[in-house]
Motif scaffolding. Structure first.
Motif, PDB file in Angstrom:
ATOM      1  N   GLU A  27       0.830  -1.205   0.000  1.00 33.44           N
ATOM      2  CA  GLU A  27       0.000   0.000   0.000  1.00 33.44           C
ATOM      3  C   GLU A  27       0.866   1.256   0.000  1.00 33.44           C
ATOM      4  O   GLU A  27       0.611   2.208  -0.743  1.00 33.44           O
ATOM      5  CB  GLU A  27      -0.894   0.027   1.249  1.00 33.44           C
TER       6      GLU A  27
ATOM      7  N   SER B 125       1.056   3.845  -3.054  1.00 31.13           N
ATOM      8  CA  SER B 125       0.532   5.202  -2.903  1.00 31.13           C
ATOM      9  C   SER B 125       1.596   6.225  -3.296  1.00 31.13           C
ATOM     10  O   SER B 125       1.278   7.253  -3.890  1.00 31.13           O
ATOM     11  CB  SER B 125       0.030   5.444  -1.487  1.00 31.13           C
TER      12      SER B 125
ATOM     13  N   HIS C  37       1.739   6.627  -6.861  1.00 33.64           N
ATOM     14  CA  HIS C  37       0.477   7.182  -7.365  1.00 33.64           C
ATOM     15  C   HIS C  37      -0.324   6.165  -8.155  1.00 33.64           C
ATOM     16  O   HIS C  37      -0.834   6.455  -9.232  1.00 33.64           O
ATOM     17  CB  HIS C  37       0.722   8.444  -8.180  1.00 33.64           C
TER      18      HIS C  37
ATOM     19  N   SER D 148      -3.451   3.451  -7.613  1.00 31.35           N
ATOM     20  CA  SER D 148      -4.432   2.970  -6.647  1.00 31.35           C
ATOM     21  C   SER D 148      -4.857   1.560  -7.033  1.00 31.35           C
ATOM     22  O   SER D 148      -5.249   1.292  -8.157  1.00 31.35           O
ATOM     23  CB  SER D 148      -5.629   3.915  -6.576  1.00 31.35           C
TER      24      SER D 148
ATOM     25  N   SER E  73      -7.078  -1.777  -5.414  1.00 29.97           N
ATOM     26  CA  SER E  73      -7.995  -2.162  -4.344  1.00 29.97           C
ATOM     27  C   SER E  73      -7.361  -3.269  -3.512  1.00 29.97           C
ATOM     28  O   SER E  73      -6.474  -3.986  -3.986  1.00 29.97           O
ATOM     29  CB  SER E  73      -9.300  -2.655  -4.955  1.00 29.97           C
TER      30      SER E  73
END
Ligand SMILES: Nc1ncnc2c1ncn2[C@@H]1O[C@H](COP(=O)(O)OP(=O)(O)OP(=O)(O)O)[C@@H](O)[C@H]1O
Ligand SMILES: [Mg+2]
Lengths: 483, 240
Positions: free
Chosen positions: B100, B104, B107, B109, B111
């Motif tokens: 994660e 992040s 950049h 995303s 799920s």
């Protein structure tokens, strides 16, 4: 601009601290210390104020309950003036911890400040060191070092730095993120300071001087944040970053202050106490004894008065010449005493001036100077109290001398030791004592405090900018020395 | 003319006083897998770091999509997914948290389901995923690293010994993943010591010896590169 990155990096650093036992215990220990220091000084200042107030009330009562007396006896009876601590002294006790807070005012002498008789000096001696000022100057930088020394070097050792760069995180952003994390914790450590400052404001300190003090401390801690993250960015190993920072801390926080004092002392030396006392005595010799109207030193004054009022003898003067002679003698003596005390104050100030300049060499010294000046616990503030006390003393003595001259007849005055009725008439009523007693040091010197602390504030700002620019410069080259 | 995604032209690199890469040239076409083999210290990792702009060439060029890496370092890095030589991840974070965090910062995303799925693909035991990486074995960490490289879905993949530490089953799985990615158009530049794996998946295999490219093997339409041939060439290059 990908500001989000900086925030993510900072947030991750926080997460790391909360998962690492060392960081967490450092945070807890430092918070406890800060709170303890604040409780300590607040308690100290309040106990002192209470002691002082009690003592003061007692002194006022004793003075005011004096029966009708000869005015000159009241001059020698004297009274006390108390130095009210500034509200900001809960943050920085400065010279208050050692300089004494009460001064005995009497005729013909300039006394120095002492502590009230029932004041527990041992308490001040042992714990005065643990003030918020001390904690922020020395201990919080150490906490920040423990939290931040590995902030970037740790990533280098883990190899995660390469991964971060490979996903297009720039070295600059990595550094900014780490700086934000450490800066945020520095801001959080300032909470006890804010509590202390709010307390000071509730005690009458203006909000803007409190805010200004906050700004000084924040700038100082920010300077440390930059020093720490820059060192971490430069060092290949966390261990070497830690040793380097510890060395910087020892130089700036531990060595610089005593070093500056000793430089100041060798630079400008105090005249010895005995030598200066002898010089004062020599200067006072020949000024005449105000208690002795026959002293030849007053011949000229006497002749002048007789000529001015066109009378033959002092008995015929429309006032009591003894009072006039006392007034005159007090004024002459005071001028001489003031000259010497001004000299001493200037010497003491010259010493601190050297320390002020040395403040440019260390942000810790700059903060120390800034802090005592804005808190009103500096040597300057203390000297302002001394000067003010001297004005009060002079005023008090001369009011009594004027009464002596105007309300007592010369005839009664010379006969008072042989004639009980004259003795009765040379006593003035006790209601005067109420008007004469000036109790404490109430003047607030905000403007002087601001202007005296401002150069040190500039030094702090300079250090902060300097550290920031240095840090940014070394940090932006971070990806050139990972591989 | 479309320039190839990754190419080196007379690339020379100095590390300290060492001439680590000496006049290396190669091209990797879009969607191809290129495997670079060589002994320890031959300069393989250095080659990858040069394409990331973490090391600057002393002469020659490292090009990404025809643009010199040094001219637009951030642009090049944005195209690349890099898997470092040793799984460089945070030991205080779990597999999920590591992924994660890096995603992040990149950049991207993804799920939680996508992340789980990719961890399934690399066969990381589900019960381990929420534990901090400090409790992982080397191979388990490597799987997380691979998962990160895949999750980014970058057009270019630079892998430094991706299968080191993996068990045979995981290696097979990994090779399947690589082929799938290549079929989807990802260009892959892989450094490895695994001759079999390289010949299994790569369109081309280069042999590096003391900073020089000594031989290059090319798979044919219908035939993989011969393991024996590569082995022999490798042995010869080491002997001479
Ligand atoms: N940080 C460094 N500073 C100076 N020289 C280095 C550095 N890292 C590696 N080298 C040198 O560069 C050469 C190539 O190293 P590199 O890591 O590229 O080899 P490699 O082919 O990846 O080897 P391996 O198979 O062991 O991973 C070696 O001779 C090594 O000594
Ligand atoms: Mg290598």
């Amino acid at each position: 601009m990908r500001l989000g990155d900086i925030y993510f990096i900072a947030k991750d650093e926080w997460r790391y601290w909360f998962r690492s036992r060392l960081s967490l215990s450092a945070i807890i220990a430092a918070s406890l210390l800060l709170v303890a220091s604040l409780i300590n000084t607040t308690h100290q200042v309040q106990t002192e104020s209470a002691t002082r107030e009690g003592f003061q009330q007692e002194a006022v009562k004793t003075f005011e309950s004096q029966p009708a007396r000869h005015p000159h006896r009241m001059i020698h009876y004297g009274h006390y003036i108390f130095r009210t601590p500034t509200p900001l002294s809960v943050i920085d006790l400065g010279v208050d911890a050692s300089a004494g807070t009460v001064m005995f005012l009497e005729g013909h002498r300039q006394n120095s400040t002492v502590f009230p008789p029932n004041y527990s000096n041992a308490y001040a001696g042992q714990l005065a060191d643990l003030s918020p000022a001390f904690a922020y100057q020395m201990l919080v930088p150490l906490l920040l070092i423990i939290l931040g020394y590995a902030s970037i070097s740790r990533e280098r050792e883990l190899g995660t730095e390469i991964v971060l760069y490979s996903i297009a995180v720039t070295p600059m952003r990595l550094w900014l993120g780490k700086t934000l994390a450490l800066g945020a914790s520095a801001v959080i450590t300032l909470t006890p300071l804010v509590v202390g400052l709010s307390f000071a404001v509730s005690e009458g300190e203006p909000v803007w001087t409190a805010a200004y003090m906050f700004l000084g401390y924040a700038t100082y801690l920010l300077t440390w944040v930059f020093i720490i993250t820059a060192t971490s960015a430069v060092c290949q190993r966390s261990a070497s970053a830690f040793t380097t920072l510890l060395g910087i801390w020892i130089v700036l926080c531990v060595i610089s202050a005593p070093l500056a004092s000793s430089i100041a002392e060798t630079g400008k030396s105090y005249e010895g106490k005995v030598a200066s006392d002898i010089a004062v005595q020599q200067a006072l010799r020949g000024t005449g004894d105000g208690h002795n109207e026959a002293d030849i030193a007053f011949n000229q004054l006497r002749a002048e008065l007789l000529r001015q009022y066109e009378v033959k003898s002092v008995e015929s003067l429309p006032f009591n010449i003894r009072g006039i002679i006392s007034l005159n003698a007090e004024e002459t003596q005071t001028k001489i005493l003031n000259r010497f005390s001004d000299q001493r104050m200037e010497q003491a100030k010259a010493q601190t001036q050297v320390i002020y300049w040395l403040g440019l060499l260390s942000p810790t010294l700059a903060l120390k100077n800034f802090s005592v000046n804005i808190a009103g616990t500096s040597l300057s503030e203390y000297q302002r109290f001394q000067r003010q006390a001297e004005r009060v003393r002079f005023d008090f003595v001369q009011k009594l001398n004027t009464m002596h001259a105007e309300q007592l007849t010369y005839d009664d005055d010379i006969k008072r030791s042989i004639d009980p009725l004259s003795e009765q008439r040379t006593r003035i009523d006790s209601h005067h004592w109420k008007i004469l007693y000036a109790t404490s040091h109430h003047e607030n010197f905000e403007v002087a405090r601001i202007s005296e602390s401002f150069p040190h504030f500039l030094a702090l700002i300079f250090w902060c900018f300097f550290a920031a620019i240095m840090a940014a410069n070394v940090a932006k080259k971070g990806d050139k020395n990972v591989a | 003319m479309i320039s190839s995604p990754i190419s080196a032209k007379n690339l020379c690199v100095l590390r300290g006083d060492n001439q680590v890469l000496d006049n290396v040239s190669f091209t990797i076409d879009a969607g191809d897998i290129f495997a670079l083999l060589g002994g320890n210290g031959a300069g393989k990792s250095t080659t990858l770091l040069t394409f990331l702009g973490l090391i600057s060439p002393s002469s020659g060029q490292a090009l990404i999509n025809g643009v010199e890496v040094g001219a637009d370092i951030q642009g090049a890095r944005a195209q690349i997914s890099y898997l470092p030589e040793s799984a460089n991840l945070y030991p205080h974070l779990s597999a999920y948290e590591n992924l994660e965090y890096f995603l992040s910062l990149a950049h991207i995303s993804r799920s939680p389901e996508e992340i789980s799925l990719s961890l399934d693909e690399v066969k990381l035991a589900p019960e381990a995923r929420k534990k901090p990486l400090s409790s992982y074995s080397k191979g388990m960490r490597q799987k997380v690293s691979i998962s990160l490289a895949i999750l980014r879905r970058s057009p270019l993949l630079l892998l430094d010994e991706p299968t080191s530490g993996l068990d045979p089953l995981a290696i097979d799985e990994f090779n399947i993943i690589l082929k799938t990615l290549s079929n989807l158009g990802t260009t892959i530049f892989m450094v490895t010591h695994d001759v079999y794996g390289a010949c299994e998946v790569a369109k081309r295999v280069g042999l590096l010896r003391q900073g020089k490219m000594t031989s290059m093997f090319q798979a044919r339409e219908d035939q993989k590169i011969s393991v024996d041939e590569v082995h022999q060439a490798f042995r010869q290059s080491q002997a001479s």
